[in-house]
Design a protein around this motif. Structure first.
Motif, PDB file in Angstrom:
ATOM      1  N   TYR A 158       3.343   6.766   6.773  1.00  0.00           N
ATOM      2  CA  TYR A 158       4.386   7.510   5.776  1.00  0.00           C
ATOM      3  C   TYR A 158       3.301   8.469   5.047  1.00  0.00           C
ATOM      4  CZ  TYR A 158       7.136   3.229   6.197  1.00  0.00           C
ATOM      5  OH  TYR A 158       8.006   2.139   6.590  1.00  0.00           O
ATOM      6  N   PHE A 203      11.115   7.116   1.157  1.00  0.00           N
ATOM      7  CA  PHE A 203      10.178   6.310   1.429  1.00  0.00           C
ATOM      8  C   PHE A 203       9.905   5.156   0.027  1.00  0.00           C
ATOM      9  CE2 PHE A 203       8.707   9.746   4.000  1.00  0.00           C
ATOM     10  CZ  PHE A 203       8.378   9.063   5.108  1.00  0.00           C
ATOM     11  N   TYR A 207       9.199   1.486   1.394  1.00  0.00           N
ATOM     12  CA  TYR A 207       8.404   0.785   0.713  1.00  0.00           C
ATOM     13  C   TYR A 207       9.075  -0.543   0.169  1.00  0.00           C
ATOM     14  CZ  TYR A 207       4.217   3.539   1.245  1.00  0.00           C
ATOM     15  OH  TYR A 207       3.113   4.375   1.637  1.00  0.00           O
TER      16      TYR A 207
END
Length: 295
Positions: A158, A203, A207
């Motif tokens: 990422y 993201f 996450y």
């Protein structure tokens, strides 16, 4: 003059489209059927679950399992713990990823190549379970919620994608902000972050899903069952040869549908992610692709 037939207007292309739609529809059905079965089982009676090996619609709708799990302190505590850890963990991990990726996007940064090589190294090699556990123990994080957040605070893949996204932002915008008197922090907060909404949304979802679905970290680092997360409860209930009565000893002694309980817990553990995904979907594809086109 004879008009040239385009490929996508040919018979072969149309046959391919039909076969492709049928194949993908079949895959979608195979994927959705287990979810529908679990959802239907969570509203079915225990006798129906035992007598019918597979069904997509219960003969009689009951909510006993949901009433039971939401009346128990252990399940509610695990649910609130998971929500809190996911929220805090997503903010922490996203903050660390963004603040590390931004300076690494600057080619003039001293030591940038060394740090990037170290990040890439972690994509191939890792310390392993035992060294990681020893680090968490020596840092005094055992039986702490931080043990569920900090060991996986930055995902190197990422990080590289976000760094690539920052490199694609026009430098003239940052230069104009500096001319107007902005320092690096203000450039990052006022220029870079507002332009990074697709990558942040994407993201954040990645996450959050990772933390929400994580059961290995609680299994390794959390000994106090009062600090169990929801996925740990699911893991204990659905593990092979699991006895729901023994797993939920800490709950008050009442009669409950054992199989329906497992279905209901899985449904509650799955629905939050499915609920939030549509709100981030419009940023999803753009956020994944925009930072991976070039380096």
């Amino acid at each position: 003059m004879k008009q040239r037939v385009r490929y996508y207007d040919s018979v072969g292309s149309r046959v391919f489209d039909v076969l492709n739609v049928l194949f993908l529809s079949g895959l979608a059905i195979v994927t959705v059927l287990p979810l529908v079965y679990v959802l239907a089982g969570s509203f079915a009676t225990e006798s129906e679950i035992s007598s019918r090996p597979f069904f997509l619609w219960p003969k009689r709708f009951v909510t006993d399992t949901y009433q039971y799990i939401f009346s128990t302190d252990t399940f509610v505590r695990a649910l609130l713990t998971t929500i809190g850890v996911t929220a805090v963990g997503t903010v922490v991990q996203l903050l660390l990823t963004l603040t590390m990726a931004y300076p690494l996007a600057k080619r003039f940064l001293p030591g940038r190549a060394l740090v990037l090589n170290l990040v890439i190294f972690t994509l191939v090699f890792s310390g392993g379970m035992i060294p990681t556990y020893l680090v968490v123990r020596d840092l005094g994080l055992l039986d702490s919620y931080w043990a569920l957040i900090l060991p996986l605070a930055i995902n190197p893949f990422y990080l590289i994608v976000v760094k690539s996204f920052f490199q694609e932002l026009p430098e003239v915008l940052e230069e104009a902000a500096r001319i107007d008197g902005c320092n690096e922090l203000n450039v990052f907060l006022r220029i870079v972050l507002p332009l990074s909404k697709p990558i942040i949304a994407t993201f954040s979802l990645f996450y959050a899903v990772g933390i929400w679905n994580d059961y290995m970290s609680p299994l390794l680092y959390i000994d106090d069952n009062k600090k169990w997360t929801l996925q740990m409860i699911v893991r204990q209930l659905t593990a092979a040869n699991a006895d729901s009565a023994n797993v939920l000893q800490q709950l008050e002694t009442v009669t409950f549908p054992e199989q329906g309980l497992k279905f209901a817990v899985v449904v509650v553990a799955t629905l939050p992610i499915l609920f939030f995904y549509p709100f981030l979907q419009k940023h999803f594809a753009k956020g994944v692709l925009i930072g991976s086109v070039k380096d």
